[in-house]
Write an enzyme that holds these catalytic residues in place. Structure first.
Site, PDB file in Angstrom:
ATOM      1  N   ASP A 145       0.167  -6.870   1.742  1.00 60.38           N
ATOM      2  CA  ASP A 145      -0.644  -5.666   1.907  1.00 60.38           C
ATOM      3  C   ASP A 145      -1.128  -5.579   3.350  1.00 60.38           C
ATOM      4  OD1 ASP A 145      -2.252  -3.494   1.665  1.00 60.38           O
ATOM      5  OD2 ASP A 145      -3.378  -4.220  -0.073  1.00 60.38           O
ATOM      6  N   HIS A 178      -2.705  -3.098   4.470  1.00 62.87           N
ATOM      7  CA  HIS A 178      -4.044  -2.518   4.334  1.00 62.87           C
ATOM      8  C   HIS A 178      -4.370  -1.489   5.412  1.00 62.87           C
ATOM      9  CE1 HIS A 178      -7.883  -3.145   2.117  1.00 62.87           C
ATOM     10  NE2 HIS A 178      -7.074  -3.764   1.286  1.00 62.87           N
ATOM     11  N   GLU A 188       2.842  -3.196   1.694  1.00 63.63           N
ATOM     12  CA  GLU A 188       1.973  -2.114   1.213  1.00 63.63           C
ATOM     13  C   GLU A 188       1.134  -1.524   2.347  1.00 63.63           C
ATOM     14  OE1 GLU A 188      -0.004  -2.940  -2.455  1.00 63.63           O
ATOM     15  OE2 GLU A 188      -1.914  -2.148  -1.741  1.00 63.63           O
ATOM     16  N   GLU A 219      -2.026   4.731  -2.435  1.00 63.76           N
ATOM     17  CA  GLU A 219      -3.330   4.582  -3.088  1.00 63.76           C
ATOM     18  C   GLU A 219      -4.397   5.478  -2.473  1.00 63.76           C
ATOM     19  OE1 GLU A 219      -3.570   0.289  -1.724  1.00 63.76           O
ATOM     20  OE2 GLU A 219      -5.675   0.809  -1.589  1.00 63.76           O
ATOM     21  N   HIS A 264      -1.423   1.493  -8.030  1.00 71.20           N
ATOM     22  CA  HIS A 264      -2.600   0.790  -7.499  1.00 71.20           C
ATOM     23  C   HIS A 264      -3.730   0.937  -8.511  1.00 71.20           C
ATOM     24  CE1 HIS A 264      -6.436   0.840  -5.204  1.00 71.20           C
ATOM     25  NE2 HIS A 264      -5.871  -0.126  -4.508  1.00 71.20           N
TER      26      HIS A 264
END
Ligand SMILES: [Mg+2]
Length: 407
Positions: free
Chosen positions: A212, A214, A238, A264, A314
């Site tokens: 991730d 982020h 991700e 997400e 998610h």
């Protein structure tokens, strides 16, 4: 057509038409007999026709808001709002009740549209969409209960017997977990590479590794990092970039060979469409509670299916919002893995009691209905709210030099 125009021939003579009408009448009589005896469809009543919404109440439960929608027939539905200060979420939801009062709760799509398009200047905003998502989930809960079936039955039925969840011993996501400085020096890149390497060792060759980013790793550094972690065979990277500029995603897709996933922080079919249209995402990650509820999840899944893009939903909801997402996900044919946290950090156990299990291999069983099949214990709300660790706080993501960054 003028009265003098020749009539188009139907190919049927008057005699044939009379004979055919007699046959239809005979058939109708036969159907009536069937209805009375063997035709189960004849016994189906529209149980939703006289339902009406009579109240909507919001409750703060730790960092989340739970919505309770009540009807004139005693059927109650629940939904969860996440990512938003609960007192703001509750105020907005209770204000929107003006648009729901007296409406039939089984007209879910109609009410979604009524809420979403209610103020032209608020359309698509995350505050509105997160609140509408919870209302949508509560309406599906009510509708499932009204018909006495789990919600996924109303969505076309389950497309699989069980659904793979992560984190699990064989499926783990590692990541930056916070804002990341733009240096890309060897030690820094190596630290992230080591995290991925250790995760691969932990889950084994037959396990699943995800990374991730982020939205916190700058694009140039992410390209460098992605090349270094290629040998560890990731399912996806991700959130490679902050949503907002599709050109950044296109640039990353051109230069990174590991599949990219995102979604997400995007809402509704309109938020997801650019990723699909521009072919810059391999896996889509809608969040049922962010993207507009079960109704939007199903539409997004259909859109993604048309582009051969599977879903990896998610979820950072408690068991209430998580179960809603599972109902939608069980009805989605093209889906890889679902995020789920059941360790109590999002909500103490027992507040929202789910009616499904996770097996040793990390698969969720089909939720049992009717509706969502989640029981809410309102008597625990005060206890949760008294916990100082379960207060909503707006995050302030900063780097070591004090600069604010995405995280
Ligand atoms: Mg994420």
């Amino acid at each position: 057509m003028s009265s003098t125009s020749p009539r188009p021939s139907t190919g049927w003579s008057r005699r044939e038409l009379i004979a055919s009408a007699a046959a239809i009448a005979g058939g109708a009589a036969l159907l009536a007999d069937l209805s009375a005896q063997d035709n189960p469809a004849a016994n189906v009543a529209d149980r939703g026709s006289d339902l009406a919404i009579k109240s909507l109440r919001g409750f703060r439960v730790g960092t989340k808001a739970y919505l309770k929608v009540e009807t004139n027939k005693g059927i109650t539905g629940w939904g969860e709002i996440t990512g938003l200060d609960p007192k703001v979420a509750i105020a907005l939801a209770e204000s929107l009740f003006e648009l729901l009062n007296g409406e039939n709760p089984t007209r879910i799509e109609h009410l979604w549209q009524k809420l979403y398009r209610s103020h032209r200047d608020m359309r698509r905003g995350p505050f509105m969409t997160h609140v509408i998502a919870a209302i949508d989930v509560a309406l599906w809960d009510i509708t499932g209960k009204a018909w006495g079936v789990p919600v996924y039955r109303l969505l076309g039925g389950p497309t699989r017997d069980k659904l793979r969840l992560y984190p699990h011993a064989k499926a783990h996501k590692t990541g930056t977990g916070g804002p990341h400085p733009y240096s890309g020096n060897p030690d820094e890149v190596q630290r992230l590479v080591d995290m991925v390497k250790q995760t691969r060792e932990r889950v084994g060759k037959d396990g699943t590794v995800m990374f991730d980013a982020h939205c916190a790793v700058p694009p140039a550094m992410l390209i460098q990092l992605a090349a270094a972690i290629e040998p560890y065979n990731l399912l996806f990277i991700e959130e490679p970039a902050v949503p907002g500029n599709i050109e950044v995603f296109k640039r990353l897709k051109e230069q990174i060979r590991i599949p990219l996933a995102t979604g997400e922080r995007d809402r509704t079919i309109w938020g997801m469409l650019p990723y699909l249209h521009e072919r810059c995402i391999d896996i889509l990650q809608p969040d049922c509670a962010h993207t507009g509820g079960i109704s939007q999840m199903k539409k997004i899944a259909t859109l993604a299916e048309a582009y051969f893009v599977p879903l990896a939903p998610h979820c950072t909801c408690s068991e209430l919002g998580l179960t809603a997402s599972l109902h939608a996900s069980f009805a989605v044919p093209f889906l890889l893995v679902h995020e789920a946290y059941l360790d109590g950090h999002l909500m103490p156990p027992g507040v929202a009691r789910k009616n499904w299990e996770v097996d040793a291999a990390g698969y969720a069983s089909l939720p049992q209905g009717p509706g969502l099949g989640v029981e809410i214990d309102e008597s625990q709300f005060d206890k949760v709210n008294a916990d100082p660790k379960r207060q909503f706080k707006w995050p302030v993501p900063t780097l070591l030099d004090g600069a604010v960054r995405d995280y």
